[in-house]
Motif scaffolding. Structure first.
Motif, PDB file in Angstrom:
ATOM      1  N   CYS A  76      -0.138 -13.275  39.654  1.00  0.00           N
ATOM      2  CA  CYS A  76      -0.415 -14.316  39.440  1.00  0.00           C
ATOM      3  C   CYS A  76      -1.845 -14.712  40.433  1.00  0.00           C
ATOM      4  O   CYS A  76      -2.088 -14.892  41.271  1.00  0.00           O
TER       5      CYS A  76
ATOM      6  N   ASP B  53       2.962 -15.798  19.656  1.00  0.00           N
ATOM      7  CA  ASP B  53       2.937 -14.451  20.105  1.00  0.00           C
ATOM      8  C   ASP B  53       2.294 -13.557  19.101  1.00  0.00           C
ATOM      9  O   ASP B  53       1.570 -12.643  19.656  1.00  0.00           O
TER      10      ASP B  53
ATOM     11  N   THR C 187      11.568 -16.494  34.498  1.00  0.00           N
ATOM     12  CA  THR C 187      11.839 -17.563  34.730  1.00  0.00           C
ATOM     13  C   THR C 187      12.152 -17.185  36.397  1.00  0.00           C
ATOM     14  O   THR C 187      13.550 -16.176  35.898  1.00  0.00           O
TER      15      THR C 187
ATOM     16  N   SER D 215       6.482 -12.285  31.194  1.00  0.00           N
ATOM     17  CA  SER D 215       7.474 -14.157  30.994  1.00  0.00           C
ATOM     18  C   SER D 215       8.504 -14.332  31.609  1.00  0.00           C
ATOM     19  O   SER D 215       9.679 -12.668  31.628  1.00  0.00           O
TER      20      SER D 215
ATOM     21  N   THR E 154       2.060  -7.057  24.584  1.00  0.00           N
ATOM     22  CA  THR E 154       3.522  -8.716  25.475  1.00  0.00           C
ATOM     23  C   THR E 154       2.406  -8.907  26.504  1.00  0.00           C
ATOM     24  O   THR E 154       1.547  -8.569  27.628  1.00  0.00           O
TER      25      THR E 154
ATOM     26  N   SER F 257       7.988 -20.845  35.994  1.00  0.00           N
ATOM     27  CA  SER F 257       8.095 -20.208  34.894  1.00  0.00           C
ATOM     28  C   SER F 257       6.605 -19.410  34.550  1.00  0.00           C
ATOM     29  O   SER F 257       5.738 -19.587  34.676  1.00  0.00           O
ATOM     30  N   LEU F 258       6.626 -17.595  34.240  1.00  0.00           N
ATOM     31  CA  LEU F 258       5.826 -17.115  34.121  1.00  0.00           C
ATOM     32  C   LEU F 258       5.445 -17.117  33.035  1.00  0.00           C
ATOM     33  O   LEU F 258       5.997 -16.549  32.474  1.00  0.00           O
ATOM     34  N   TYR F 259       4.209 -16.939  33.028  1.00  0.00           N
ATOM     35  CA  TYR F 259       3.674 -16.449  31.489  1.00  0.00           C
ATOM     36  C   TYR F 259       2.348 -16.561  31.582  1.00  0.00           C
ATOM     37  O   TYR F 259       0.871 -16.831  32.007  1.00  0.00           O
TER      38      TYR F 259
ATOM     39  N   TYR G  58       7.450 -19.171  18.958  1.00  0.00           N
ATOM     40  CA  TYR G  58       7.685 -18.740  20.079  1.00  0.00           C
ATOM     41  C   TYR G  58       6.914 -17.103  19.265  1.00  0.00           C
ATOM     42  O   TYR G  58       6.387 -16.445  20.081  1.00  0.00           O
TER      43      TYR G  58
ATOM     44  N   GLU H 220       3.933 -10.949  41.624  1.00  0.00           N
ATOM     45  CA  GLU H 220       3.629 -10.648  39.941  1.00  0.00           C
ATOM     46  C   GLU H 220       2.453 -10.275  39.405  1.00  0.00           C
ATOM     47  O   GLU H 220       2.166 -10.443  38.321  1.00  0.00           O
TER      48      GLU H 220
END
Length: 139
Positions: free
Chosen positions: A94, A20, A37, A35, A32, A55-57, A16, A92
């Protein structure tokens, strides 16, 4: 060069870091990426009845797993878990919610929840079944 088996957590952290750094180079100003969980479950009289992990990304919330005990299926528990997932996605901000499922699992359930198929692999992971990739686009 030597190939070794290594602890997953350490290996993942190192990978990661590389990814990144690459993302920061390619997308200047995107220092940034959100992210996180999320793991939540439904209980009835102290007994686990079903749960979900996501999971958020970035702008995507991926539902990694969702399950409900067989005795409580078709009782609305899956919908309750999905409602919580929708709340997280809204909070979030999304753009997408994604999920993968098998032909013999919950394809119809996810479609009834507003997901649409955007990809599939026939005979994966076993001959005779299809793996589906689904998304739900949010405003």
């Amino acid at each position: 060069m030597e190939l070794r088996s290594v602890p997953e957590a350490d290996n993942t952290a190192r990978i990661y870091q590389i990814l990144d750094a690459q993302r920061q180079q390619l997308f200047d100003g995107l220092e940034t990426v959100p992210s996180a969980t999320y793991s939540f479950a439904l209980y009835d009289e102290g007994q686990w009845q079903g749960g979900a992990v996501a999971s958020l990304y970035g702008n995507t919330l991926h539902l990694a797993s969702l399950g409900v005990v067989s005795q409580r299926r078709r009782a609305g528990l899956g919908r309750q878990l999905m409602a919580e997932l929708e709340k997280i996605a809204a909070r979030e901000r999304c753009r997408y919610i994604t999920v993968c499922t098998q032909a013999h699992q919950a394809l119809g359930f996810y479609q009834r929840c507003g997901f649409e198929i955007f990809g599939e692999l026939v005979d994966c992971p076993f001959v005779g079944t299809t793996k589906y990739y689904l998304k739900k686009e949010r405003d």
